[in-house]
Each structure stands twice: as C-alpha cells, then as structure tokens.
Design a protein around this motif. Sequence first.
Motif, PDB file in Angstrom:
ATOM      1  N   UNK A  75      -4.956  -5.032  10.462  1.00  0.00           N
ATOM      2  CA  UNK A  75      -5.995  -5.119  11.488  1.00  0.00           C
ATOM      3  C   UNK A  75      -5.823  -4.036  12.558  1.00  0.00           C
ATOM      4  N   UNK A  76      -4.610  -3.544  12.734  1.00  0.00           N
ATOM      5  CA  UNK A  76      -4.305  -2.522  13.741  1.00  0.00           C
ATOM      6  C   UNK A  76      -4.284  -1.111  13.158  1.00  0.00           C
ATOM      7  N   UNK A  77      -4.873  -0.942  11.979  1.00  0.00           N
ATOM      8  CA  UNK A  77      -5.021   0.392  11.408  1.00  0.00           C
ATOM      9  C   UNK A  77      -4.012   0.757  10.346  1.00  0.00           C
ATOM     10  N   UNK A  78      -3.157  -0.168   9.960  1.00  0.00           N
ATOM     11  CA  UNK A  78      -2.178   0.122   8.922  1.00  0.00           C
ATOM     12  C   UNK A  78      -2.820   0.145   7.543  1.00  0.00           C
ATOM     13  N   UNK A  79      -2.375   1.067   6.738  1.00  0.00           N
ATOM     14  CA  UNK A  79      -2.821   1.153   5.350  1.00  0.00           C
ATOM     15  C   UNK A  79      -1.731   0.534   4.487  1.00  0.00           C
ATOM     16  N   UNK A  80      -2.095  -0.376   3.611  1.00  0.00           N
ATOM     17  CA  UNK A  80      -1.104  -1.114   2.826  1.00  0.00           C
ATOM     18  C   UNK A  80      -0.192  -0.177   2.041  1.00  0.00           C
ATOM     19  N   UNK A  81      -0.693   0.957   1.606  1.00  0.00           N
ATOM     20  CA  UNK A  81       0.142   1.892   0.846  1.00  0.00           C
ATOM     21  C   UNK A  81       1.262   2.474   1.704  1.00  0.00           C
ATOM     22  N   UNK A  82       1.023   2.558   3.001  1.00  0.00           N
ATOM     23  CA  UNK A  82       2.068   3.008   3.921  1.00  0.00           C
ATOM     24  C   UNK A  82       2.922   1.831   4.388  1.00  0.00           C
ATOM     25  N   UNK A  83       2.278   0.694   4.627  1.00  0.00           N
ATOM     26  CA  UNK A  83       2.995  -0.470   5.154  1.00  0.00           C
ATOM     27  C   UNK A  83       4.089  -0.968   4.215  1.00  0.00           C
ATOM     28  N   UNK A  84       3.915  -0.785   2.914  1.00  0.00           N
ATOM     29  CA  UNK A  84       4.950  -1.259   1.987  1.00  0.00           C
ATOM     30  C   UNK A  84       6.262  -0.499   2.167  1.00  0.00           C
ATOM     31  N   UNK A  85       6.234   0.617   2.864  1.00  0.00           N
ATOM     32  CA  UNK A  85       7.488   1.331   3.170  1.00  0.00           C
ATOM     33  C   UNK A  85       8.383   0.456   4.060  1.00  0.00           C
ATOM     34  N   UNK A  86       7.754  -0.367   4.899  1.00  0.00           N
ATOM     35  CA  UNK A  86       8.519  -1.270   5.753  1.00  0.00           C
ATOM     36  C   UNK A  86       9.197  -2.328   4.892  1.00  0.00           C
ATOM     37  N   UNK A  87       8.436  -2.956   4.017  1.00  0.00           N
ATOM     38  CA  UNK A  87       9.023  -4.004   3.172  1.00  0.00           C
ATOM     39  C   UNK A  87      10.070  -3.424   2.237  1.00  0.00           C
ATOM     40  N   UNK A  88       9.840  -2.215   1.752  1.00  0.00           N
ATOM     41  CA  UNK A  88      10.846  -1.573   0.893  1.00  0.00           C
ATOM     42  C   UNK A  88      12.134  -1.319   1.665  1.00  0.00           C
ATOM     43  N   UNK A  89      12.006  -0.947   2.931  1.00  0.00           N
ATOM     44  CA  UNK A  89      13.180  -0.740   3.777  1.00  0.00           C
ATOM     45  C   UNK A  89      13.956  -2.042   3.936  1.00  0.00           C
ATOM     46  N   UNK A  90      13.228  -3.160   3.919  1.00  0.00           N
ATOM     47  CA  UNK A  90      13.854  -4.479   4.009  1.00  0.00           C
ATOM     48  C   UNK A  90      14.359  -4.976   2.659  1.00  0.00           C
ATOM     49  N   UNK A  91      14.134  -4.194   1.598  1.00  0.00           N
ATOM     50  CA  UNK A  91      14.585  -4.597   0.270  1.00  0.00           C
ATOM     51  C   UNK A  91      13.653  -5.577  -0.418  1.00  0.00           C
ATOM     52  N   UNK A  92      12.401  -5.643   0.038  1.00  0.00           N
ATOM     53  CA  UNK A  92      11.438  -6.567  -0.544  1.00  0.00           C
ATOM     54  C   UNK A  92      10.481  -5.843  -1.494  1.00  0.00           C
ATOM     55  N   UNK A  93      10.028  -6.561  -2.496  1.00  0.00           N
ATOM     56  CA  UNK A  93       9.023  -6.011  -3.404  1.00  0.00           C
ATOM     57  C   UNK A  93       7.664  -5.998  -2.718  1.00  0.00           C
ATOM     58  N   UNK A  94       6.734  -5.261  -3.310  1.00  0.00           N
ATOM     59  CA  UNK A  94       5.366  -5.253  -2.794  1.00  0.00           C
ATOM     60  C   UNK A  94       4.788  -6.663  -2.859  1.00  0.00           C
ATOM     61  N   UNK A  95       5.024  -7.369  -3.949  1.00  0.00           N
ATOM     62  CA  UNK A  95       4.515  -8.742  -4.086  1.00  0.00           C
ATOM     63  C   UNK A  95       5.066  -9.639  -2.984  1.00  0.00           C
ATOM     64  N   UNK A  96       6.319  -9.481  -2.642  1.00  0.00           N
ATOM     65  CA  UNK A  96       6.912 -10.291  -1.572  1.00  0.00           C
ATOM     66  C   UNK A  96       6.251  -9.984  -0.229  1.00  0.00           C
TER      67      UNK A  96
END
Length: 141
Positions: A75-96
Amino acid sequence: MNNQQKPYDNIPGTTVFDGDMARIGFHLNQFCMSLMQESNRVAFKQNERAYLDQWPMTEAQKTAVLERNFSQLIALGGNIYYLVKISSTDGLSVAAAVSTMTDLSVDEYIDMMRRGGRSPEGNRFTDQGESKPSEESLWQK
C-alpha cells in the motif's frame, strides 16, 4: 501523485503497481534491492532501524519494514518483487512472506495456490454490481 481516477481503482483488495506507486515507493524499493548484497544484509540484520534510517523513506514505510507488514508495504508503494528481498534476508520463502498477507498458514496458502488461487467471487470490479468483499472472502479456501 496523479489524482485522476484510474480504470482499475475499483478492484477490491488490489493495489496496482503503476507509475504513481513506483514514485511513492521508489526509496523503499531501492532499500529492498540493496539487500541483494551480502554486506548490506548483514548491516541490516545487525541494526535494522539504523540501516533503514540511511534511506529517505517515510516513517510509515520504515515501520512497515520493521513489522514485516507486507500488505502495508504494498500500500506504501512496495513492489512484491522487491519486497521479497526482505523475507529472503529473514530466511523465509516467498510463500511464507506472501502467506502473511492472508489468514492462512504457509501450508494452507500453498495448498490454495495449487488449487488455482483465491476465488474470483467478490473480487471483481465494484461497478459490476458486486459489493466490496470482506477481508475473509479475499482468501477463501
């Protein structure tokens, strides 16, 4: 930002990543892309707030990153293709990561997607005679 009505503004539960959203989320998405470098991931994990403060993001964007609130980040302008870099940094899958935007567990989310995704019922343009759906109906099992 362009304040003109867009033909896709009335799709329930959908944020379209268009030029306006790209401008709003530019620094947020640049931050996400910085996480592609290992040294930046390490720096971010060592002190997330200090790393975020290096970026000219809004306070709302920084808070959403710290809370890992992916719905808010979109909602604040993030693109999911970029946002998954955060979850990957946390060791999470895209599905998670994506499952956090639902009321489903990771396994339930994966199962739903294998069965064809969420139901289109209640998720059409609001000018097609359907009322705005509830949050629960957006992720029907």
